[in-house]
Design an enzyme around this catalytic site. Structure first.
Site, short mmCIF file in Angstrom:
data_model
loop_
_atom_site.label_atom_id
_atom_site.label_comp_id
_atom_site.label_asym_id
_atom_site.label_seq_id
_atom_site.Cartn_x
_atom_site.Cartn_y
_atom_site.Cartn_z
CB CYS A 194 55.32 11.00 19.28
SG CYS A 194 56.60 12.22 19.49
CE1 TYR B 202 38.93 13.14 28.83
CE2 TYR B 202 38.02 11.71 30.53
CZ TYR B 202 38.09 12.10 29.21
OH TYR B 202 37.33 11.49 28.26
CB CYS B 203 39.74 18.83 28.57
SG CYS B 203 40.37 19.55 27.03
NE ARG C 135 34.65 12.35 25.11
CZ ARG C 135 35.79 12.94 24.80
NH1 ARG C 135 36.86 12.77 25.57
NH2 ARG C 135 35.91 13.68 23.72
CG ASP D 278 48.33 18.14 20.93
OD1 ASP D 278 48.10 19.36 20.85
OD2 ASP D 278 47.45 17.28 21.00
S1 SF4 Z 1 56.64 14.77 24.95
FE1 SF4 Z 1 55.64 15.07 22.98
S2 SF4 Z 1 57.28 15.07 21.46
FE2 SF4 Z 1 58.09 14.21 23.35
S3 SF4 Z 1 57.85 11.99 23.13
FE3 SF4 Z 1 56.05 12.75 24.20
S4 SF4 Z 1 54.56 13.13 22.59
FE4 SF4 Z 1 56.54 12.98 21.60
#
Ligand code: SF4
Ligand code: SF4
Length: 367
Positions: free
Chosen positions: A254, A21-22, A135, A276
């Site tokens: 985040c 699933y990487c 994995r 990311d």
């Molecule tokens: S898309 Fe990326 S920057 Fe935006 S909330 Fe999700 S993890 Fe954070």
């Protein structure tokens, strides 16, 4: 006083495993250059110089290393990196983190990680059965025993680590099996990372669904509470994050307040991306060998990315809106309102179940 976080990919998308699933294999396959290889000393030196350019005495800097598999950059790379950081004239508190599949970890690595006080994220998927199914290494062999050996080394060397467990759709229905793994391996800190469909797709066979997400965490919470009543606390990142947000107003992940943040994701050639999940050619905001963090933050592309608003139908009458605002946009289909946005939200169901008990647990005892 500033606290800046950056995320470096010192070995780009290179990896010695072939996880089914990487997400980074998916993202990097959409770029013109799939892998930028290993970061060379010139890029490393310039990177550190430009990161420190906007920092002042008293600031904090967290440097995370991720991949691909970051340890493929080699221990020499990491030793050189930390030595260059130490040589910086500014009085900045630097903390390191690395996310690894653990297969390259040996005693020499452990001595280094311990010496530099790294926080390690070690990827283990909820027990042998789940792990070895998803994995394998490049030769197709399971890696569970090798990763467990790394975990034992971390225990022996007193290295701070948490377990990163990719939450697949199948795993969301096997909560007791996952919990048994946590108990058997005496895991103290665990973070579940929802498996997502490829970028631009709504789902795939491994991707979590909002209902699966809610069912998993609801059952997990019950098991977690029972364990706590028996006197053992297991740190589950989502529960910790919710508690921290409620009690201390601290955002632990985040997107938790519905806003994208600038993550300063730095590829091996110095290219910088805001998140990311979006290390794509069209999302490259610049290059750290030519620009400072402030300059990268001020790029119009960065500003557009962090100011993008979520507007989902399901959120309009949500009682938790102020503490979520639609959550992480990339996780929408897997954990929040789903592709349908039809009134159901996985995260809302989790909050309904855990919010009050977490608040009660966090409240100071009445004297
Ligand atoms: S898309 Fe990326 S920057 Fe935006 S909330 Fe999700 S993890 Fe954070
Ligand atoms: S409906 Fe879900 S995504 Fe929207 S604000 Fe509520 S909890 Fe967050």
């Amino acid at each position: 006083m500033k606290h800046i976080q950056i995320l470096i990919k010192p070995a780009s998308s290179l990896c010695n495993l072939r996880c089914s699933y990487c997400f980074y294999a998916d993202i990097s396959s959409m770029r013109q250059v799939r892998s930028f290889g290993r970061m060379n000393p010139e890029v490393t030196e310039k990177l550190i110089e430009n990161v420190f350019a906007d920092l002042a005495d008293g600031d904090y800097l967290t440097i995370g290393f991720q991949g691909g598999e970051p340890t493929l950059a080699g221990l020499k790379y990491f030793k050189n990196f930390t030595a260059l950081v130490k040589a910086q004239p500014k009085n900045v508190t630097v903390e390191y983190a690395v996310q690894t599949n653990g297969t390259k970890i040996d005693e020499e690595w452990c001595r280094f990680l311990q010496q530099e006080n790294f926080l390690v994220g070690l990827s283990i998927d909820g027990g042998l059965e789940f792990h070895d199914r998803h994995r394998p290494d490049a030769a197709g062999r399971g890696t569970y025993q090798r990763v467990l050996a790394a975990k034992r080394l971390f225990d022996r060397y007193g290295i701070r680590y948490n377990i990163l467990c990719v939450l697949t759709r199948e795993m969301t229905t096997q909560v007791r099996q996952v919990w048994a793994f946590i108990q058997e391996e005496e895991i103290a800190f665990i973070q579940f990372i929802p498996c997502l469909a490829e970028l631009g797709e709504e789902e795939n066979e491994f991707a979590v669904t909002p209902r699966g997400f809610a069912d998993f965490y609801s059952e997990l919470f019950t098991l977690w509470q029972q364990e706590m009543q028996r006197g053992r606390y297991v740190s589950v990142k989502l529960f910790d994050d919710i508690t921290n947000l409620l009690v201390n107003g601290v955002v632990g992940a985040c997107g938790m307040l519905g806003r994208c943040q600038m993550q300063y994701v730095i590829e091996a050639n110095g290219n910088v991306y805001p998140c990311d999940f979006y290390v794509l050619d069209e999302m490259c905001v610049g290059n750290i060998t030519q620009q400072t963090l402030r300059e990268l933050f001020e790029q119009p592309l960065t500003q557009r990315f962090i100011c993008d608003k979520r507007e989902y139908q399901t959120c309009t009458d949500c009682e938790f809106y102020k503490m979520c605002r639609g959550g992480c946009q990339r996780m929408k289909d897997a954990c929040y309102v789903g592709a349908e946005d039809d009134g159901y939200c996985g995260y809302r169901e989790v909050l309904k179940k855990v919010l009050q008990p977490l608040l009660t647990m966090a409240a100071p005892p009445v004297r």
